[in-house]
Write a protein that holds these residues in place. Structure first.
Motif, PDB file in Angstrom:
ATOM      1  N   TYR A 114       0.825  -1.356  -0.013  1.00 54.08           N
ATOM      2  CA  TYR A 114       0.134   0.012  -0.031  1.00 54.08           C
ATOM      3  C   TYR A 114       0.926   1.305  -0.025  1.00 54.08           C
ATOM      4  O   TYR A 114       1.620   1.361   0.905  1.00 54.08           O
ATOM      5  CB  TYR A 114      -0.795   0.021   1.355  1.00 54.08           C
ATOM      6  CG  TYR A 114      -2.129  -0.910   1.152  1.00 54.08           C
ATOM      7  CD1 TYR A 114      -3.120  -0.815   0.478  1.00 54.08           C
ATOM      8  CD2 TYR A 114      -1.708  -2.371   1.743  1.00 54.08           C
ATOM      9  CE1 TYR A 114      -4.157  -1.777   0.336  1.00 54.08           C
ATOM     10  CE2 TYR A 114      -2.742  -3.290   1.656  1.00 54.08           C
ATOM     11  CZ  TYR A 114      -3.999  -2.870   1.010  1.00 54.08           C
ATOM     12  OH  TYR A 114      -4.927  -3.943   0.637  1.00 54.08           O
ATOM     13  N   GLN A 115       0.431   2.038  -0.875  1.00 51.30           N
ATOM     14  CA  GLN A 115       1.285   3.639  -0.993  1.00 51.30           C
ATOM     15  C   GLN A 115       0.067   4.422  -1.154  1.00 51.30           C
ATOM     16  O   GLN A 115      -0.411   4.669  -2.138  1.00 51.30           O
ATOM     17  CB  GLN A 115       2.371   3.521  -2.163  1.00 51.30           C
ATOM     18  CG  GLN A 115       3.029   4.885  -2.173  1.00 51.30           C
ATOM     19  CD  GLN A 115       3.937   4.841  -0.915  1.00 51.30           C
ATOM     20  OE1 GLN A 115       4.711   3.918  -0.791  1.00 51.30           O
ATOM     21  NE2 GLN A 115       4.035   5.941  -0.144  1.00 51.30           N
ATOM     22  N   LEU A 116      -0.122   5.359  -0.142  1.00 52.43           N
ATOM     23  CA  LEU A 116      -1.391   6.086  -0.184  1.00 52.43           C
ATOM     24  C   LEU A 116      -0.703   7.542  -0.478  1.00 52.43           C
ATOM     25  O   LEU A 116       0.708   7.833  -0.290  1.00 52.43           O
ATOM     26  CB  LEU A 116      -1.861   6.201   1.310  1.00 52.43           C
ATOM     27  CG  LEU A 116      -2.284   4.823   1.869  1.00 52.43           C
ATOM     28  CD1 LEU A 116      -2.690   5.083   3.339  1.00 52.43           C
ATOM     29  CD2 LEU A 116      -3.563   4.199   1.096  1.00 52.43           C
ATOM     30  N   SER A 117      -1.579   8.505  -0.931  1.00 56.55           N
ATOM     31  CA  SER A 117      -1.040   9.685  -1.382  1.00 56.55           C
ATOM     32  C   SER A 117      -2.071  10.619  -0.818  1.00 56.55           C
ATOM     33  O   SER A 117      -3.393  10.396  -0.663  1.00 56.55           O
ATOM     34  CB  SER A 117      -1.191   9.823  -2.996  1.00 56.55           C
ATOM     35  OG  SER A 117      -2.285   9.497  -3.438  1.00 56.55           O
ATOM     36  N   GLY A 118      -1.686  12.264  -0.808  1.00 59.91           N
ATOM     37  CA  GLY A 118      -2.556  12.988  -0.360  1.00 59.91           C
ATOM     38  C   GLY A 118      -2.058  13.758   0.767  1.00 59.91           C
ATOM     39  O   GLY A 118      -1.471  13.223   1.519  1.00 59.91           O
ATOM     40  N   HIS A 119      -2.865  14.941   1.300  1.00 65.06           N
ATOM     41  CA  HIS A 119      -2.250  15.634   2.298  1.00 65.06           C
ATOM     42  C   HIS A 119      -3.373  15.561   3.537  1.00 65.06           C
ATOM     43  O   HIS A 119      -2.927  16.291   4.320  1.00 65.06           O
ATOM     44  CB  HIS A 119      -2.291  17.076   1.951  1.00 65.06           C
ATOM     45  CG  HIS A 119      -1.092  17.487   0.847  1.00 65.06           C
ATOM     46  ND1 HIS A 119       0.062  17.572   1.097  1.00 65.06           N
ATOM     47  CD2 HIS A 119      -1.303  17.449  -0.269  1.00 65.06           C
ATOM     48  CE1 HIS A 119       0.853  18.039   0.016  1.00 65.06           C
ATOM     49  NE2 HIS A 119      -0.124  17.766  -0.859  1.00 65.06           N
TER      50      HIS A 119
ATOM     51  N   ALA B   3       0.446  13.668   7.657  1.00 61.27           N
ATOM     52  CA  ALA B   3      -0.380  13.560   6.231  1.00 61.27           C
ATOM     53  C   ALA B   3      -0.068  11.937   5.806  1.00 61.27           C
ATOM     54  O   ALA B   3       1.172  11.439   5.910  1.00 61.27           O
ATOM     55  CB  ALA B   3       0.173  14.469   5.009  1.00 61.27           C
TER      56      ALA B   3
ATOM     57  N   LYS C 225       0.438  10.787   3.067  1.00 55.84           N
ATOM     58  CA  LYS C 225       1.480  10.624   1.814  1.00 55.84           C
ATOM     59  C   LYS C 225       2.798  10.489   2.489  1.00 55.84           C
ATOM     60  O   LYS C 225       3.642   9.930   2.012  1.00 55.84           O
ATOM     61  CB  LYS C 225       1.398  11.840   1.148  1.00 55.84           C
ATOM     62  CG  LYS C 225       2.120  13.052   1.798  1.00 55.84           C
ATOM     63  CD  LYS C 225       1.899  14.315   0.627  1.00 55.84           C
ATOM     64  CE  LYS C 225       2.499  15.581   1.465  1.00 55.84           C
ATOM     65  NZ  LYS C 225       3.966  15.515   1.755  1.00 55.84           N
ATOM     66  N   ASP C 226       2.911  10.826   3.827  1.00 53.36           N
ATOM     67  CA  ASP C 226       4.271  10.738   4.664  1.00 53.36           C
ATOM     68  C   ASP C 226       4.331   9.417   5.429  1.00 53.36           C
ATOM     69  O   ASP C 226       5.477   9.249   6.184  1.00 53.36           O
ATOM     70  CB  ASP C 226       4.380  11.944   5.517  1.00 53.36           C
ATOM     71  CG  ASP C 226       4.504  13.280   4.783  1.00 53.36           C
ATOM     72  OD1 ASP C 226       5.065  13.255   3.550  1.00 53.36           O
ATOM     73  OD2 ASP C 226       4.094  14.112   5.260  1.00 53.36           O
TER      74      ASP C 226
ATOM     75  N   SER D 248       5.122   5.547   6.233  1.00 55.77           N
ATOM     76  CA  SER D 248       6.005   4.428   5.854  1.00 55.77           C
ATOM     77  C   SER D 248       5.223   3.412   5.140  1.00 55.77           C
ATOM     78  O   SER D 248       3.833   3.311   5.481  1.00 55.77           O
ATOM     79  CB  SER D 248       6.897   3.999   7.019  1.00 55.77           C
ATOM     80  OG  SER D 248       6.229   3.474   7.887  1.00 55.77           O
TER      81      SER D 248
ATOM     82  N   SER E  42       1.531   2.573   6.395  1.00 55.16           N
ATOM     83  CA  SER E  42       0.174   2.892   5.421  1.00 55.16           C
ATOM     84  C   SER E  42      -0.577   1.270   5.505  1.00 55.16           C
ATOM     85  O   SER E  42      -1.879   1.531   5.404  1.00 55.16           O
ATOM     86  CB  SER E  42       0.936   2.849   3.809  1.00 55.16           C
ATOM     87  OG  SER E  42       1.389   4.013   3.849  1.00 55.16           O
TER      88      SER E  42
END
Length: 490
Positions: free
Chosen positions: A366-371, A407, A409-410, A412, A416
């Motif tokens: 899992y790699q999440l994105s967004g603020h 956030a 997006k930051d 690990s 995640s």
């Protein structure tokens, strides 16, 4: 005494100004069998890479007296042919004959293990060797290592495997390595004893702190009372007798003040003992809109599933009861994931309650994105109160202050994955579907997941090769055998 084969002295290792490991003195002796555990991101894999020389320490010295064969966690290209692999291992691991680019994760692991064991070494270092392996594959690994004559260091999240194989546990925690003698169950008992001792020490600390604070308050009250008496005397007509009495009381008052200050100083000098962290049981309220009155909301009749030319399941019938935790087991490639997907897709032969709302966890990185912050990410799709969401995050070892600031997006990779698990339980649903949720998470997270699954009110369907996890959680266990689905435990 056995020969010293590894010695780590004054080791320091940092990444991007963050201290990962700080090891003063750590030794490994010939024929030791060491299991390495700890939370994701604590430095378990880094420790192995330091020992193998793949990573260099920032400080300190590592001595190794024997050569170690290294089984890395990361995938590498499989052997193009099997000429270099012992045919006995290919047979015992039931390595399929079809081309390797069609291999499942478990089949790839079997090939890698066959290749690994084809050459004997007096030292072995293995990083998560049970990942993707089915019950039979894990048992092969147990049988192979149980009679291995040599030194073994292994990182693993599989508690059954650790219980069967190791005689020492290294727990990597807060940059240090804590050594416990015995297997994983022995380690758990020792950790429980440490918890009880800390609980007792905390009780004694609070008791002594309260006693001293009360004594200081009493001395201060005594001094204040004397001060009031002395002030009254000073306002009266002064005669020599009264003056002497006033001076004596001033002296006693100062002594009382001094005594109170001394006791307060003793309070400050007490060695602070932290309270034992405890997780409160989570109660998930079930919204009225998600209530299901059908006793069997998921049913299959003459379900057939094929993958390419392979027949996985042939004309199977099943009924999954509401509110139960249902585990599905079977060898690698038998069709467990395909069955879950068939249910989710409402495939041919399926009868699903119209009230079902699925929440799904699948095998992937899992790699999440967004603020969005962690807490806002979960609140966005949840009908639960923030208190319940925070309880779930606390269970999964998220810092309560960080969840409002950090956030997504930051995060690990491990964070995640834990957040995706949290979302699974905080989204509004009445059926959870989890495909091999224990594959890439650490033991503390596995144990937290067990607790969450037992607290959940709805129906859970899950697969897992982790034997203890399946036994601890499942109320029914269904097994895929020879293209059929059979209920083997209820």
């Amino acid at each position: 005494m056995n020969q010293l084969v590894i010695h780590l002295k004054n080791i320091g290792k940092s990444y991007f100004s963050k201290d990962i490991l700080n090891i003063k003195d750590l030794k490994v002796y010939e024929n030791e069998r060491i299991g390495i555990v700890g939370k994701n991101g604590e430095g378990k894999s880094t420790l192995l890479k330091l020992i193998t020389g793949e990573v260099k320490p920032d400080d300190g010295e590592i001595e190794t007296k024997i050569d170690f064969q290294y089984y890395a966690q990361m995938k590498h290209e499989l052997a193009s042919d099997y000429a270099s692999i012992d045919a006995e291992y290919l047979s015992r691991l039931d390595v399929p004959e079809h081309e390797s680019h069609h291999f499942s994760g478990g089949e790839q692991t079997r090939v890698r293990l066959a290749e690994f064991f084809s050459n004997y070494h007096f030292g072995m270092i293995m990083d998560e060797p049970t990942t993707h392996l089915d019950k039979e594959g894990i048992q092969f690994l147990v049988d192979q290592l149980k009679y291995y004559y040599g030194t073994l260091l292994v990182v693993s999240h599989d508690r059954y495997f650790l219980d069967e194989i190791v005689d020492t546990i290294w727990e990597v925690r807060d940059g240090e390595v804590h050594v416990y003698k015995g297997n994983y169950s022995d380690f758990q008992q020792q950790k429980e004893q440490e918890r009880l001792e800390q609980e007792k020490a905390y009780e004694n600390f609070i008791k002594e702190k309260n006693r001293l604070e009360q004594a200081a308050q009493e001395k201060q009250a005594q001094a204040d009372k004397m001060g009031q008496v002395t002030a009254k005397q000073k306002n009266r007509a002064v005669n020599p007798g009264r003056l002497d009495s006033s001076k004596q009381k001033d002296t006693v008052q100062k002594a009382a003040h001094k005594s109170a200050k001394a006791i307060e100083k003793r309070v400050e000098q007490l060695e602070v003992v932290a309270p034992v962290a405890t997780d409160q049981e989570i109660h998930f309220p079930e919204p009225k809109t998600l209530e299901m009155h059908n006793p069997y909301p998921i049913m299959g009749h003459k379900v057939t599933i094929q993958k390419g030319n392979r027949l996985l399941l042939d004309q199977i019938d099943f009924q999954f009861p509401a509110g139960k935790r249902i585990g599905i087991v079977g060898p690698n490639g038998s069709g467990k994931s395909s069955l879950l997907q068939h249910i989710l897709n409402d495939g041919e032969g399926m009868t699903l309650s119209k009230k079902i709302v699925f929440s799904v966890y699948q095998q992937m990185d899992y790699q999440l994105s967004g603020h969005l912050s962690v807490i806002d990410f979960l609140k966005k799709d949840s009908k639960y109160d923030e208190s319940i969401i925070r309880s779930v995050l606390n269970h999964l070892s998220f810092d309560q202050q960080e969840v409002s600031k950090k956030a997504i997006k930051d995060l690990s990779g491990g964070e995640s994955t834990r957040l995706v698990i949290a979302k699974l339980f905080t989204d509004s649903s009445n059926v959870l579907v989890l495909d091999e949720p224990t594959n890439f998470i650490d033991v503390p997270t596995i144990e937290a997941l067990e607790s969450l699954m037992k607290s959940y009110n709805g129906t859970i369907i899950f697969t897992s090769h982790e034997q203890y996890f399946m036994e601890n959680v499942a109320e029914q266990i269904w097994s895929i055998e020879e293209q059929q689905l059979k209920l083997i435990h209820y």
